[in-house]
Structure formats: structure tokens, C-alpha cells
Design a protein around this motif. Structure first.
Motif, PDB file in Angstrom:
ATOM      1  N   LEU A  76       0.819  -1.202   0.000  1.00 46.08           N
ATOM      2  CA  LEU A  76       0.000   0.000   0.000  1.00 46.08           C
ATOM      3  C   LEU A  76       0.859   1.261   0.000  1.00 46.08           C
ATOM      4  CD1 LEU A  76      -2.721  -0.942   2.651  1.00 46.08           C
ATOM      5  CD2 LEU A  76      -2.678  -1.464   0.208  1.00 46.08           C
ATOM      6  N   THR A  77       0.411   2.247  -0.769  1.00 44.93           N
ATOM      7  CA  THR A  77       0.996   3.579  -0.747  1.00 44.93           C
ATOM      8  C   THR A  77      -0.078   4.552  -0.298  1.00 44.93           C
ATOM      9  OG1 THR A  77       2.500   3.035  -2.563  1.00 44.93           O
ATOM     10  CG2 THR A  77       2.155   5.381  -2.097  1.00 44.93           C
ATOM     11  N   GLY A  78       0.261   5.440   0.624  1.00 40.44           N
ATOM     12  CA  GLY A  78      -0.718   6.333   1.206  1.00 40.44           C
ATOM     13  C   GLY A  78      -0.745   7.719   0.596  1.00 40.44           C
ATOM     14  N   LEU A  79      -1.674   8.503   1.087  1.00 42.71           N
ATOM     15  CA  LEU A  79      -1.886   9.864   0.600  1.00 42.71           C
ATOM     16  C   LEU A  79      -0.633  10.719   0.735  1.00 42.71           C
ATOM     17  CD1 LEU A  79      -4.103  11.812  -0.470  1.00 42.71           C
ATOM     18  CD2 LEU A  79      -4.596  12.375   1.925  1.00 42.71           C
ATOM     19  N   HIS A  80       0.164  10.451   1.772  1.00 41.48           N
ATOM     20  CA  HIS A  80       1.391  11.221   2.020  1.00 41.48           C
ATOM     21  C   HIS A  80       2.639  10.442   1.633  1.00 41.48           C
ATOM     22  CE1 HIS A  80      -1.116  14.174   3.985  1.00 41.48           C
ATOM     23  NE2 HIS A  80      -1.599  13.244   4.783  1.00 41.48           N
TER      24      HIS A  80
END
Length: 221
Positions: free
Chosen positions: A109-113
Motif C-alpha cells: 500500500l501507498t498512502g496519501l502522504h
């Protein structure tokens, strides 16, 4: 010894507690480990998950969890389209993970930040899950209790200071797991608690000498 939940299974949307309810919880746990909204999800599927994920709705369930949905959310059946509407990029890939439980998924997973989390876990029956790997660490985390996770330098006194802070905060430790790469290098500690810690407790733990990172993971129910 089994509880009522283990016998009758979870309240859920979908045909299978293992392939649907458990898969939702895997996605939800991975999201909580990341700690922020997800913008990209690459999901590796192993064993029976890889063979039947479309027919059993496991793909929809995993993405629903990544979006923050719970197993009884009626939107699960539409989660793939909802993800696209929200701008979540996702892809599924079949993989052979040696020694893994048949219902295993590994979520990248890669997040918003731009934070990144890699979480591997299995749906072990009755909607229950077991997280077996977080980033480079092998762990055992079922998500039934709120947890504090720390990454620290492997040195004397760190764990003692962490547990002292929890004790001063009135928090009881239900289970604890420690993993390290090599002696004297980086280590991870997971402490499952009877109650969720306040943000001030996490901030105090961050101030312990040797702590590189500390965060909490709420119970997923």
C-alpha cells in the motif's frame, strides 16, 4: 476453546467467511498499519485466494477493507467501482508464497502522504485473520486488540521504558511480540492492549531513547 463468534461466524456481506469477511479484515488491517488513506494498492494472492478470488468476491472484499469498510458494509459488492471513483489505483497478482496459509494475501500500500506499508496476512476461518508480516518483520497479529507498534534500535532498556509508559497510562498488555533482524540492529515490538492508547501515550513512547517509529493500530472488531 471457542467463543460464540468463532462458532456462528461474523455478520458479513458475501458467500464465504474466509474469502469475504476475512479478506475485508485483511484489507482493513493493512490500511490501519499504513495509518492514512490509500492511493495505490498492489495485492499478491496465494493459494486458494489466487485460484478463486474473482468467483468468491475476495478481490472486492480486500479492496473494501483497504477503503475502510467493515465486513457487514453493503457497499462491498461495489467496492471496485467505488475505489476507481475515489482515485484508488489497484492491481491483483497471483503469487506462490512458500509455507503460507492457503488464504493468504500480501498488500503493498501507498498512502496519501507517500507512506508505504507491506502487510501479509491470512484469513484463517470464521472471518478471523492472522497478520504474519509487516514490512520486513515476521509477526503474529490477529487484530482483536488495539496494538502499539514500535520500531527501535535493539538495545537494553527500550522495551522496559515502553512498558513503563503503558503502565503509567493505565494500559494492560494482553500480548507482546518482539522481532529483530540481527542482534544490536533494528527491531520491532508489537504490544496488544486491553484498551486503545491515547495519542499522548504514543508521543511519550516516541520520546524513548532508541525508538525510531511508534504508532497505534485500533482493533478491527
Amino acid at each position: 476453546m471457542h467463543g460464540v463468534f468463532d462458532i456462528i461466524g461474523p455478520i458479513m456481506i458475501g458467500p464465504s467467511s474466509s474469502h469475504t469477511a476475512g479478506a475485508v479484515r485483511l484489507g482493513l488491517m493493512a490500511r490501519k498499519v499504513l495509518g492514512e488513506p490509500v492511493t495505490r494498492a498492489g495485492i499478491m494472492l496465494s493459494g486458494s485466494f489466487a485460484q478463486t478470488y474473482r468467483g468468491h468476491g475476495t478481490d472486492k472484499a480486500l479492496i473494501a477493507g483497504v477503503l475502510g469498510m467493515k465486513p457487514d458494509d453493503e457497499r462491498i459488492r461495489d467496492s471496485l467501482s467505488i475505489a476507481k471513483e475515489q482515485g484508488l489505483e489497484f492491481a491483483f497478482q497471483k503469487a506462490d508464497i512458500p509455507g503460507a496459509h492457503p488464504n493468504t494475501a500480501e498488500l503493498h500500500l501507498t498512502g496519501l502522504h507517500q507512506n508505504i506499508a507491506v502487510v501479509r496476512g491470512a484469513s484463517v476461518g470464521g472471518g478471523n485473520i492472522l497478520i504474519t508480516k509487516i514490512n520486513d518483520y515476521y509477526v503474529e497479529l490477529a487484530g482483536r486488540y488495539p496494538a502499539v507498534v514500535t520500531i527501535q534500535h535493539d538495545q537494553p532498556g527500550v522495551i522496559m521504558n515502553i512498558t513503563s509508559i503503558l503502565g503509567m497510562g493505565g494500559l494492560n498488555i494482553a500480548f507482546m511480540h518482539v522481532a529483530r533482524k540481527n542482534r544490536g540492529e533494528e527491531a520491532m515490538t508489537i504490544l496488544e492492549l486491553d484498551e486503545e492508547p491515547l495519542p499522548s501515550v504514543i508521543e511519550a513512547i516516541k520520546g524513548v531513547d532508541g525508538i525510531q517509529q511508534a504508532f497505534s493500530i485500533p482493533a478491527i472488531g
